[in-house]
Design an enzyme around this catalytic site. Structure first.
Site, PDB file in Angstrom:
ATOM      1  N   THR A   2       0.878  -1.175   0.000  1.00 50.51           N
ATOM      2  CA  THR A   2       0.000   0.000   0.000  1.00 50.51           C
ATOM      3  C   THR A   2       0.911   1.220   0.000  1.00 50.51           C
ATOM      4  OG1 THR A   2      -0.108   0.213   2.386  1.00 50.51           O
ATOM      5  CG2 THR A   2      -1.756  -1.192   1.355  1.00 50.51           C
ATOM      6  N   LYS A  31     -12.460  16.664  13.440  1.00 51.32           N
ATOM      7  CA  LYS A  31     -13.270  16.677  14.651  1.00 51.32           C
ATOM      8  C   LYS A  31     -13.307  18.061  15.258  1.00 51.32           C
ATOM      9  CE  LYS A  31     -14.293  12.634  17.009  1.00 51.32           C
ATOM     10  NZ  LYS A  31     -13.942  11.631  17.976  1.00 51.32           N
TER      11      LYS A  31
HETATM   12  P1  ADP Z   1      -3.571   3.483  -0.974  1.00 49.91           P
HETATM   13  O1  ADP Z   1      -4.302   3.266   0.331  1.00 49.91           O
HETATM   14  O2  ADP Z   1      -2.252   2.872  -1.037  1.00 49.91           O
HETATM   15  O3  ADP Z   1      -3.722   4.853  -1.531  1.00 49.91           O
HETATM   16  P2  ADP Z   1      -5.500   1.756  -2.120  1.00 49.91           P
HETATM   17  O4  ADP Z   1      -5.840   1.568  -3.527  1.00 49.91           O
HETATM   18  O5  ADP Z   1      -5.323   0.555  -1.298  1.00 49.91           O
HETATM   19  O6  ADP Z   1      -4.257   2.623  -2.103  1.00 49.91           O
HETATM   20  O7  ADP Z   1      -6.522   2.747  -1.493  1.00 49.91           O
HETATM   21  C1  ADP Z   1      -7.676   2.278  -0.916  1.00 49.91           C
HETATM   22  C2  ADP Z   1      -8.475   3.453  -0.451  1.00 49.91           C
HETATM   23  O8  ADP Z   1      -8.774   4.302  -1.551  1.00 49.91           O
HETATM   24  C3  ADP Z   1      -9.791   3.066   0.130  1.00 49.91           C
HETATM   25  O9  ADP Z   1      -9.670   2.669   1.474  1.00 49.91           O
HETATM   26  C4  ADP Z   1     -10.578   4.367  -0.041  1.00 49.91           C
HETATM   27  O10 ADP Z   1     -10.272   5.283   0.989  1.00 49.91           O
HETATM   28  C5  ADP Z   1     -10.037   4.922  -1.339  1.00 49.91           C
HETATM   29  N1  ADP Z   1     -10.941   4.551  -2.436  1.00 49.91           N
HETATM   30  C6  ADP Z   1     -10.847   3.525  -3.290  1.00 49.91           C
HETATM   31  N2  ADP Z   1     -11.877   3.516  -4.158  1.00 49.91           N
HETATM   32  C7  ADP Z   1     -12.653   4.579  -3.844  1.00 49.91           C
HETATM   33  C8  ADP Z   1     -13.876   5.114  -4.350  1.00 49.91           C
HETATM   34  N3  ADP Z   1     -14.520   4.569  -5.376  1.00 49.91           N
HETATM   35  N4  ADP Z   1     -14.374   6.209  -3.751  1.00 49.91           N
HETATM   36  C9  ADP Z   1     -13.749   6.796  -2.710  1.00 49.91           C
HETATM   37  N5  ADP Z   1     -12.601   6.343  -2.183  1.00 49.91           N
HETATM   38  C10 ADP Z   1     -12.050   5.245  -2.733  1.00 49.91           C
END
Ligand code: ADP
Length: 548
Positions: free
Chosen positions: A180, A434
Site C-alpha cells: 500500500t 473533529k
Molecule cells: P492506498 O491506500 O495505497 O492509496 P489503495 O488503492 O489501497 O491505495 O486505497 C484504498 C483506499 O482508496 C480506500 O480505502 C478508499 O479510501 C479509497 N478509495 C478507493 N476507491 C474509492 C472510491 N470509489 N471512492 C472513494 N474512495 C475510494
C-alpha cells in the site's frame, strides 16, 4: 469433501489458450504497437517460466516488476505465479526510500524493469537494500546504457521451450504481492495467495462484479503496478476477452487512439485519467462508439464525470476497493427497478461506492463499538471480510494489531449505508475532522467546493485548534484567485451545511500534493499547515453542533 483441485490461476490461462487461441493481446510499447494472440501469449509465458528456472531463480522466489502496462508485464502475471513464484509489482512513482524499503522487505530475487524506468530504478538501487536482487531484466529487445548488470527480456526468454511442466500448486501458495502506498508510515506489504486471486477473478467475472465476457475488449489504464490493475488482466483472461495495454505514461490522445483503433469496450482507471480524456475531447473529435463502460475507482467518481459519459452513451461503473482486498470490494450497480427512478435519484445512487460484490461481508462500527443502522445517515468505520481480503500485513505485527480483528479488515474508511445496502464513503478515518467532539466530513465539503465552476481541485483538512481541537480549512486550486471567490465558496458550503461545518479559511494553492497513486496527500498539507496561528480568530464562536 474438497474439490479435485485447489483454486489457482493456471486454469484461466489454460482455458484462454485452448478456447480462445486467436483472440488478440495488443500492447503500446516504446517501439510502437505490438500484437499477438493467446496461443502465442501462452507459448511466451512458458518460455518465461523456463527462463526463470534456467536462470537459477528459486521455485518460490519473489520477483519484482517495475513496469507500465504492456504485454511483457502481462506475461509475468502468469509466468511468475503459475511456476510457483510470487509476482511483486512495484510502484515506480514511489520515492527512492520507499522503493528501497519495499525491495529489501520483499527480498526480490529478480527485477523486471521498463527501459524508461531504468534510470529511476538504478538511482534507487542501493546495494544494501537491493542485496537480494541477483538479476535485472529490461522489458524490451535491448538494454539502454546503465550501471546495472542487466539482460534484455527478449534475450532472456529466447531459445527456451514454449512448453512447461506446470506444477500442481496449493491454493495457499503466495502468488502476488503489492505494497500500500503508505499515506502514513512505511508501506505495508499485502500478499495475495493463489486462492485470493482465483476467488477475486471469479467474483469480478460475475454480472454483479465487472461482468466481462469474450465479446469484450478490455483496456486497463489503472497501472499493473497498482493491485494487479484491479485484477483485470486475470479477469479478462478468464473471460477470453481481447486485452489492450496502453503502455508507458499514456496521455489522453494515446487512450483515445487505442479506444478508436482497437474497439475498446471496457476500460478502467482513477478519476483523473477520465477528467483528462474528457478535457481532451473538448478540442478533439474522438469516436467512443465502441466503448460501453468505464470503471472508475481508487477515489470517488465525480458525478459530473458520470453524467458527461452518460451523454456520450458510455456507462460509468463506480467501484471501491483496497490493496488489502485484491482490490475490488463494491460496485455501484443499480438494482432491479431503479432504472425507472428519476435522474437525480439514479445519479445519487451511482455516485455511491455501491453494493458489496458476492462473496464479501461487511459491517460498520461506530465510535462506541456498535453496528450502525442502515439508514444512510449514521456512519462508522467499514469492516470487511471474504476470500480475497487479506487478514494480515507482511511482517508487520504492529500494523496487524491495529487493522485486523477476528478475521475482519478494518478499512479505515468511514461510511454510511442506505436502506438498499449501498455504502457511501464519508471520509477516511484519519482524514475525519473533529470540531468540538463532532465529526465533519471532509469528502462532503470537498464535493461542495468542487461544484463551483472556477474550482478544479479542492481538499479540506483539519487544522489543530485550541478550543475546538480541529477546524476545517479548505485548499483550493482555482482558475482565478480572487478574494470574492473565497466568499462565494464559503457561502456555497453554508447553503447546504451547518455553520460549524463551514471552513475557517480558504487558501489558494497551485496544486494539491498527490501520493504515488495519484490521490490527494492530506498528510503533506497537514504537516505544512499544522500551525494553529493560521486560523487564529477565524473559527466561529460556536464550532460544534449545538451552535446550529
Ligand atoms: P492506498 O491506500 O495505497 O492509496 P489503495 O488503492 O489501497 O491505495 O486505497 C484504498 C483506499 O482508496 C480506500 O480505502 C478508499 O479510501 C479509497 N478509495 C478507493 N476507491 C474509492 C472510491 N470509489 N471512492 C472513494 N474512495 C475510494
Amino acid at each position: 469433501m474438497p474439490g479435485g483441485t485447489d483454486q489457482t490461476l493456471r486454469p484461466f490461462l489454460w482455458r484462454a489458450e485452448r478456447m480462445h487461441p486467436d483472440v488478440e493481446i495488443v500492447s503500446r510499447t516504446h517501439d510502437g504497437i505490438e500484437r499477438y494472440d493467446y496461443a502465442e501469449f501462452g507459448g511466451r509465458v512458458a518460455r518465461l517460466a523456463n527462463a526463470l528456472d534456467e536462470a537459477g531463480i528459486s521455485d518460490d522466489a519473489r520477483i519484482g516488476t517495475f513496469c507500465w502496462n504492456h504485454h511483457r508485464h502481462f506475461e509475468t502475471y502468469f509466468g511468475v505465479p503459475d511456476s510457483g513464484r510470487q509476482l511483486h509489482t512495484i510502484n515506480p512513482l514511489l520515492p527512492d526510500e520507499h522503493i528501497q524499503f519495499i525491495v529489501e522487505n520483499a527480498s526480490d530475487e529478480l527485477l523486471f524493469v521498463d527501459p524508461s524506468l531504468l534510470e529511476k530504478l538504478a538511482g534507487a538501487a542501493d546495494p544494501d537494500a537491493f542485496a537480494s536482487v541477483g538479476q535485472f531484466v529490461v522489458m524490451g529487445e535491448q538494454v539502454p546504457e546503465t550501471d546495472l548488470d542487466a539482460t534484455d527480456y527478449e534475450s532472456f526468454i529466447a531459445g527456451r521451450s514454449d512448453e512447461y511442466d506446470w506444477p500442481t500448486l496449493s491454493e495457499d501458495r503466495p502468488a502476488g504481492m503489492c505494497y500500500t502506498s503508505g499515506t502514513t508510515g512505511k508501506p505495508k506489504g499485502v500478499e495475495y495467495t493463489q486462492q485470493m486471486l482465483w476467488s477475486h477473478t471469479m467474483a469480478t467475472l460475475t454480472p454483479q462484479g465487472l461482468g466481462l465476457d469474450d465479446t469484450d475488449v478490455v483496456m486497463p489504464v489503472v497501472p499493473m503496478f497498482h493491485v494487479n490493475a484491479w485484477g483485470m488482466p486475470f479477469t479478462a483472461t478468464a473471460a477470453g476477452a481481447k486485452h489492450v495495454y496502453p503502455g508507458p505514461s499514456p496521455d489522453p490522445a494515446d487512450l483515445a487512439a487505442l479506444i478508436e483503433e482497437e474497439g475498446v469496450t471496457i476500460t478502467a482507471g482513477v478519476p483523473t485519467v477520465w477528467l483528462g480524456l474528457l478535457e481532451y475531447m473538448n478540442d478533439n473529435e474522438v469516436d467512443l462508439s465502441s466503448l460501453e463502460q468505464v470503471i472508475i475507482g481508487g477515489s470517488a467518481a465525480p458525478e459530473s464525470v458520470v453524467r458527461r459519459f452518460d451523454e456520450l452513451g458510455v456507462d460509468v461503473l463506480h467501484a471501491w476497493g483496497m490493496t488489502e482486498m485484491s482490490p475490488i470490494g463494491s460496485v455501484a450497480r443499480l438494482k432491479d427497478g431503479m432504472d425507472e427512478w428519476d435522474d437525480s435519484d439514479r445519479y445519487a445512487k451511482r455516485a455511491k461506492q455501491g453494493l458489496m460484490v458476492p462473496g464479501l461481508e461487511f459491517k460498520v462500527i461506530d465510535e462506541g463499538g456498535d453496528e450502525i443502522e442502515w439508514d444512510g445517515e449514521e456512519f462508522g468505520e467499514l469492516w470487511v471480510r471474504g476470500p480475497w481480503v487479506t487478514t494480515e500485513y507482511f511482517e508487520r505485527p504492529e500494523a496487524n494489531e491495529e487493522d485486523f480483528e477476528d478475521g475482519w479488515l478494518k478499512t479505515g474508511d468511514v461510511v454510511s449505508v442506505d436502506p438498499d445496502g449501498y455504502i457511501e464513503i464519508v471520509d477516511r478515518a484519519k482524514d475525519v475532522i473533529k470540531s468540538g467532539g463532532e465529526w465533519i466530513s471532509s469528502v462532503e465539503l470537498e464535493n461542495a467546493l468542487m461544484a463551483h465552476d472556477d474550482v478544479s481541485e479542492a481538499t479540506v483538512v483539519g487544522v489543530p485548534h485550541e478550543r475546538w481541537q480541529e477546524r476545517p480549512v479548505a485548499f483550493v486550486v482555482a482558475s482565478e484567485e480572487r478574494e470574492s471567490l473565497k466568499d462565494e465558496l464559503l457561502d456555497l458550503v453554508g447553503e447546504d451545511y451547518p455553520k460549524w461545518w463551514v471552513p475557517d479559511d480558504v487558501l489558494f494553492i497551485d496544486e494539491v500534493p498527490k501520493t504515488a497513486t495519484g490521490k490527494f496527500s492530506k498528510k503533506d498539507l497537514r504537516e505544512e499547515y499544522s500551525d494553529e496561528s493560521l486560523i487564529a480568530g477565524k473559527a466561529p464562536e460556536e464550532a460544534a453542533p449545538e451552535s446550529d
